[in-house]
Design a protein around this motif. Structure first.
Motif, PDB file in Angstrom:
ATOM      1  N   LEU A   1       0.840  -1.203   0.000  1.00 46.16           N
ATOM      2  CA  LEU A   1       0.000   0.000   0.000  1.00 46.16           C
ATOM      3  C   LEU A   1       0.874   1.251   0.000  1.00 46.16           C
ATOM      4  O   LEU A   1       0.677   2.181  -0.798  1.00 46.16           O
ATOM      5  CB  LEU A   1      -0.891   0.010   1.252  1.00 46.16           C
ATOM      6  CG  LEU A   1      -2.190  -0.789   1.215  1.00 46.16           C
ATOM      7  CD1 LEU A   1      -2.840  -0.790   2.598  1.00 46.16           C
ATOM      8  CD2 LEU A   1      -3.159  -0.188   0.197  1.00 46.16           C
ATOM      9  N   LEU A   2       1.850   1.246   0.903  1.00 45.25           N
ATOM     10  CA  LEU A   2       2.711   2.416   1.045  1.00 45.25           C
ATOM     11  C   LEU A   2       3.532   2.632  -0.221  1.00 45.25           C
ATOM     12  O   LEU A   2       3.679   3.763  -0.691  1.00 45.25           O
ATOM     13  CB  LEU A   2       3.630   2.233   2.261  1.00 45.25           C
ATOM     14  CG  LEU A   2       4.566   3.415   2.521  1.00 45.25           C
ATOM     15  CD1 LEU A   2       3.769   4.666   2.855  1.00 45.25           C
ATOM     16  CD2 LEU A   2       5.535   3.090   3.649  1.00 45.25           C
ATOM     17  N   GLU A   3       4.033   1.540  -0.785  1.00 49.97           N
ATOM     18  CA  GLU A   3       4.850   1.658  -1.993  1.00 49.97           C
ATOM     19  C   GLU A   3       4.049   2.304  -3.129  1.00 49.97           C
ATOM     20  O   GLU A   3       4.527   3.206  -3.816  1.00 49.97           O
ATOM     21  CB  GLU A   3       5.355   0.270  -2.422  1.00 49.97           C
ATOM     22  CG  GLU A   3       6.296   0.343  -3.612  1.00 49.97           C
ATOM     23  CD  GLU A   3       6.606  -1.015  -4.212  1.00 49.97           C
ATOM     24  OE1 GLU A   3       6.504  -2.022  -3.477  1.00 49.97           O
ATOM     25  OE2 GLU A   3       6.947  -1.056  -5.401  1.00 49.97           O
TER      26      GLU A   3
ATOM     27  N   LEU B   1      -2.001   1.515   8.617  1.00 51.31           N
ATOM     28  CA  LEU B   1      -0.759   1.999   8.003  1.00 51.31           C
ATOM     29  C   LEU B   1      -0.452   3.410   8.516  1.00 51.31           C
ATOM     30  O   LEU B   1       0.677   3.714   8.906  1.00 51.31           O
ATOM     31  CB  LEU B   1      -0.905   1.997   6.478  1.00 51.31           C
ATOM     32  CG  LEU B   1       0.254   2.606   5.699  1.00 51.31           C
ATOM     33  CD1 LEU B   1       1.535   1.805   5.927  1.00 51.31           C
ATOM     34  CD2 LEU B   1      -0.063   2.659   4.206  1.00 51.31           C
ATOM     35  N   ARG B   2      -1.485   4.262   8.549  1.00 57.23           N
ATOM     36  CA  ARG B   2      -1.311   5.636   8.977  1.00 57.23           C
ATOM     37  C   ARG B   2      -0.805   5.685  10.428  1.00 57.23           C
ATOM     38  O   ARG B   2       0.094   6.437  10.749  1.00 57.23           O
ATOM     39  CB  ARG B   2      -2.659   6.365   8.863  1.00 57.23           C
ATOM     40  CG  ARG B   2      -2.492   7.871   8.954  1.00 57.23           C
ATOM     41  CD  ARG B   2      -3.817   8.600   9.051  1.00 57.23           C
ATOM     42  NE  ARG B   2      -4.906   7.977   8.338  1.00 57.23           N
ATOM     43  CZ  ARG B   2      -5.722   8.639   7.516  1.00 57.23           C
ATOM     44  NH1 ARG B   2      -5.537   9.911   7.288  1.00 57.23           N
ATOM     45  NH2 ARG B   2      -6.726   8.018   6.956  1.00 57.23           N
TER      46      ARG B   2
ATOM     47  N   LYS C   1       0.908   3.431  12.001  1.00 60.08           N
ATOM     48  CA  LYS C   1       2.304   3.005  12.078  1.00 60.08           C
ATOM     49  C   LYS C   1       3.242   4.113  11.600  1.00 60.08           C
ATOM     50  O   LYS C   1       4.315   4.312  12.169  1.00 60.08           O
ATOM     51  CB  LYS C   1       2.523   1.750  11.244  1.00 60.08           C
ATOM     52  CG  LYS C   1       1.959   0.511  11.911  1.00 60.08           C
ATOM     53  CD  LYS C   1       2.338  -0.750  11.151  1.00 60.08           C
ATOM     54  CE  LYS C   1       1.799  -1.982  11.872  1.00 60.08           C
ATOM     55  NZ  LYS C   1       2.101  -3.220  11.132  1.00 60.08           N
ATOM     56  N   LEU C   2       2.811   4.821  10.514  1.00 61.93           N
ATOM     57  CA  LEU C   2       3.679   5.871   9.966  1.00 61.93           C
ATOM     58  C   LEU C   2       3.773   7.051  10.918  1.00 61.93           C
ATOM     59  O   LEU C   2       4.821   7.673  11.058  1.00 61.93           O
ATOM     60  CB  LEU C   2       3.143   6.352   8.612  1.00 61.93           C
ATOM     61  CG  LEU C   2       3.225   5.387   7.434  1.00 61.93           C
ATOM     62  CD1 LEU C   2       2.716   6.076   6.180  1.00 61.93           C
ATOM     63  CD2 LEU C   2       4.647   4.894   7.218  1.00 61.93           C
ATOM     64  N   ASP C   3       2.639   7.366  11.554  1.00 62.95           N
ATOM     65  CA  ASP C   3       2.585   8.569  12.381  1.00 62.95           C
ATOM     66  C   ASP C   3       2.939   8.280  13.837  1.00 62.95           C
ATOM     67  O   ASP C   3       2.769   9.151  14.693  1.00 62.95           O
ATOM     68  CB  ASP C   3       1.177   9.193  12.330  1.00 62.95           C
ATOM     69  CG  ASP C   3       0.764   9.484  10.908  1.00 62.95           C
ATOM     70  OD1 ASP C   3       1.647   9.444  10.034  1.00 62.95           O
ATOM     71  OD2 ASP C   3      -0.429   9.725  10.673  1.00 62.95           O
ATOM     72  N   ASP C   4       3.397   7.047  14.112  1.00 60.17           N
ATOM     73  CA  ASP C   4       3.689   6.660  15.495  1.00 60.17           C
ATOM     74  C   ASP C   4       4.692   7.636  16.110  1.00 60.17           C
ATOM     75  O   ASP C   4       5.658   8.033  15.465  1.00 60.17           O
ATOM     76  CB  ASP C   4       4.257   5.228  15.510  1.00 60.17           C
ATOM     77  CG  ASP C   4       4.269   4.668  16.925  1.00 60.17           C
ATOM     78  OD1 ASP C   4       3.454   5.150  17.744  1.00 60.17           O
ATOM     79  OD2 ASP C   4       5.083   3.769  17.192  1.00 60.17           O
ATOM     80  N   GLY C   5       4.438   8.004  17.304  1.00 60.07           N
ATOM     81  CA  GLY C   5       5.350   8.922  17.988  1.00 60.07           C
ATOM     82  C   GLY C   5       4.920  10.369  17.822  1.00 60.07           C
ATOM     83  O   GLY C   5       5.733  11.282  17.964  1.00 60.07           O
ATOM     84  N   GLY C   6       3.674  10.579  17.478  1.00 65.11           N
ATOM     85  CA  GLY C   6       3.137  11.935  17.427  1.00 65.11           C
ATOM     86  C   GLY C   6       3.572  12.744  16.220  1.00 65.11           C
ATOM     87  O   GLY C   6       3.467  13.965  16.210  1.00 65.11           O
TER      88      GLY C   6
END
Lengths: 478, 227
Positions: B160-162, B200-201, B203-208
């Motif tokens: 998806l990300l790719e 997915l979002r 995981k990508l945005d983890d950590g604020g």
């Protein structure tokens, strides 16, 4: 159709035709019988006359005269008039005083009438001219033969009249029966045409051709009635299910016009309206899609698909949703690579996906949904089981209908078209759709017997790469 | 301006397509029959062609397409058709089409696909490293990093990300994702893809970190460098 149409009915015409054929053949038979009997009796009499008279021709005239006088005394009733006359026809001896009036042919039998004993009676006779020129004449009363002939003729006439009467009556009765049935059928058809689809064509008790036809037509009418009821049901359902979102759409738009003041509020109202409209369009698309699948046109795009692979994809696709709803979703197969068949991969994915989606939707939190592909006893298939509320036994037919939703699922989102599509896809692929109870929950199975898959084709189709290439080739355009 | 030729015999549909593409900044010209389309496409250089499968006048969509390819016109072609059968689609793509859309379609779907077709020509596929903002993906090692931190993705999330990374800043519809990432084709009406994207979002945005994947109202997503 009226009773005056009786002569035009097939059964009446057939009866009359057979009556005529029977009449003609009976007449010919009786004629032959009459002719044979008459000929036999006449021949018998003629032979006797000839035999008896022949003796006289061999004797002298005085001896003949003498014998005739003796014979005349022995036949007082004159059954057999005879006599001897001179060449000019004058009486010499015998019990006949004058020669019969009609011209006499010698040595040949002939028939004549003679007033004898007070009334005219029929006779057969024969005459000989002796060497002296005298005429010998013998005859015999054939009253009995004629009486017998009269009797035969009368029997024939009466028999004929009787046969004609009975035959005509039979023809009228069968014709009337046919007329009555056709009147009944016509009436029934007229009522069906005017909309009374529950009406059926009347049948007679017998098993005639018309009855067989009527049975076939009635079977067809049953089907038409069922289809019409289904179409009506679907139409009602469409109207009912689309009225709700359309009413919401209208209400939202009216409210927006009444209350909205800012551009942002208008934008929100428009977005809501767009969402509702999309939902309505989505329902129509789903309906058209089911119709398309049911048409069977998609079969043209069939390739080799692997149920196991597609099921695994479906499970992987739905996994995050199951996780969110707290439902455990698992895939299992006891026949990896053996569940290959001809089909449309996307449709099969959609069908299995609908089943899994339903199973997740109706499973309680903590429930489990299992997808299993199998290959046993020459049958391949996929089963989706859950431990949700299950489908009640009496609802199992109904859930396949478009828009049908179980009472307890009314509050969950969905169009009620999912299982209809599954059923259509299953039919297109020659799969049987079955519902079983899984105590608790339900198990939906799609299965088929492999289409003459020989051992060689089975081994060659085990490798999944071929399938993967197919699938990628189909969707490589985006 | 990017010029797009729309070959469609139904004037109302043609007008709708022209309006939708016009709103997205395309310069749209219309042709109503196959011969007209051929004449124009050979003379003018269009950036993309939207081609109806059924056309009046004896020259149908697929004939136009194969003739164009034969004449060396390599503009990306999106085929429109009322026929959704798989082999129809395969036939269209074999004749030289780049994408296939079944009628009826949403205008967003059409414009998103045209954008992707145009951009596909612009960006070569041979990259081994995809970067958008602070997000980078090593295509060889299949490693995803954001601001230097490695992100562990499931295979499907990676695909998806790719796909999103190959088309940064473009609207990608759910249908396109479903076709490209799952390789099945039908109008997905469930929210399953949204759930995948949500994971997915997260995981990508983890950590604020600020979100990189934006939802487009209607039916799509855009991947952008976070502001």
């Amino acid at each position: 159709m009226r009773l005056t149409d009786l002569p035009s009915t097939t059964s009446f015409r057939l009866s009359v035709l057979f009556l005529a054929l029977f009449g003609v053949s009976s007449f010919l038979f009786f004629g032959f019988l009459f002719w044979q009997t008459t000929t036999y009796l006449n021949n018998y009499i003629d032979e006797r006359l000839e035999r008896d008279s022949r003796i006289y021709t061999l004797r002298d005239v005085p001896e003949v005269v003498q014998r005739m006088r003796t014979h005349a005394q022995r036949d007082p009733n004159n059954w057999r008039p005879f006599g001897i006359f001179d060449a000019s026809g004058r009486y010499i001896a015998g019990n006949l005083t004058t020669l019969p009036q009609r011209p006499v042919r010698f040595g040949e039998n002939f028939e004549f009438r003679l007033r004898w004993g007070g009334h005219a009676a029929p006779f057969r006779g024969i005459a000989y001219r002796l060497e002296t020129g005298d005429i010998l004449f013998f005859s015999e009363n054939v009253d009995a033969v004629h009486a017998f002939q009269d009797l035969l003729l009368k029997a024939m006439a009466w028999g004929g009249i009787l046969v004609l009467a009975i035959g005509l009556a039979g023809a009228v009765i069968t014709g009337l029966g046919a007329v009555r049935q056709i009147i009944g059928i016509t009436g029934a058809i007229e009522r069906i045409v005017t909309g009374d689809l529950a009406k059926r064509l009347p049948t007679q008790s017998g098993a005639g051709d018309l009855d067989r036809l009527v049975h076939v037509v009635n079977g067809m009418l049953d089907d038409i009635e069922r289809l019409m009821r289904e179409v009506k049901g679907v139409t009602d359902d469409i109207a009912h299910d689309l009225r709700t979102p359309l009413t919401r759409l209208l209400g939202g738009l009216e409210r927006a016009r009444r209350r909205t003041t800012s551009t942002e509020e208008y934008a929100i109202a428009v977005d809501e309206a767009i969402a509702e409209t999309k939902a309505v369009l989505g329902t129509f698309s789903a309906l058209l899609r089911i119709a398309e699948v049911e048409d069977g046109a998609r079969r043209a795009g069939f390739t080799t698909i692997d149920l196991g692979r597609i099921s695994a994809d479906v499970v992987e696709f739905h996994a995050p949703v199951a996780e969110e709803s707290g439902v455990s979703l698992s895939f299992d197969t006891d026949a990896p690579g053996l569940t290959q068949m001809s089909g449309d991969p996307s449709l099969m994915f959609e069908a299995i996906s609908n089943l899994v989606d339903n199973a997740i939707k109706f499973s309680p939190a903590g429930g489990c949904v299992g997808v299993r592909t199998f290959f046993y006893q020459d049958r391949i298939g996929v089963a989706v089981s859950d431990n949700g509320p299950g489908i009640p036994y009496h609802e199992r037919e109904a859930v396949l209908r478009r828009f049908h939703r179980l009472e307890k699922s009314r509050h969950t989102p969905g169009s009620g078209l999912g299982l209809s599509l599954v059923a259509a896809v299953a039919k297109l692929h020659g799969l049987t759709l079955m519902f079983d109870s899984a105590y608790p929950g339900s198990c939906v199975t799609l299965e088929r017997e492999p289409a003459e898959q020989s051992s060689t084709s089975a081994t060659s189709s085990i490798s999944p790469e071929g399938v993967e290439q197919e699938v990628h080739a189909i969707s490589s355009g985006a | 301006m990017t010029r797009v030729l729309v070959v469609e015999d139904d004037t109302q549909t043609a007008a709708e397509i022209a309006a939708a593409l016009g709103d997205h900044g395309f310069d749209v010209e219309c042709a109503a029959c196959g011969q007209d389309a051929l004449d124009r496409a050979v003379v003018d250089r269009y950036a993309a062609i939207v081609l109806d499968r059924m056309l009046p006048g004896g020259v149908d969509g697929l004939t136009v397409l194969s003739s164009l390819r034969g004449l060396g016109v390599d503009a990306p072609v999106l085929i429109l058709s009322a026929l959704s059968a798989v082999d129809e689609r395969v036939r269209g793509l074999r004749a030289g089409g780049d994408d296939y859309l079944t009628k009826p379609f949403e205008s967003l779907e059409l414009t998103a696909r045209i954008e992707v077709l145009l951009r596909r020509r612009a960006v070569p596929d041979r990259e081994t490293m995809l970067r958008v903002g602070d997000l980078e993906v090593d295509l060889l090692k299949r490693e995803v990093r954001r601001s230097g931190r490695a992100i562990d993705l499931l295979p499907r999330e990676y695909r998806l990300l790719e796909y999103l990374l190959r088309h940064p800043g473009q609207v990608i519809t759910r249908t396109m994702l479903f076709e490209e990432v799952w390789s099945y084709r039908y109008d997905q009406r469930t929210n399953v893809i949204d759930v995948h994207m949500g994971k997915l979002r997260r995981k990508l945005d983890d950590g604020g970190l600020p979100s990189m994947i934006q939802t487009v109202r209607g039916s799509g997503y855009i991947l952008r460098a976070a502001d």
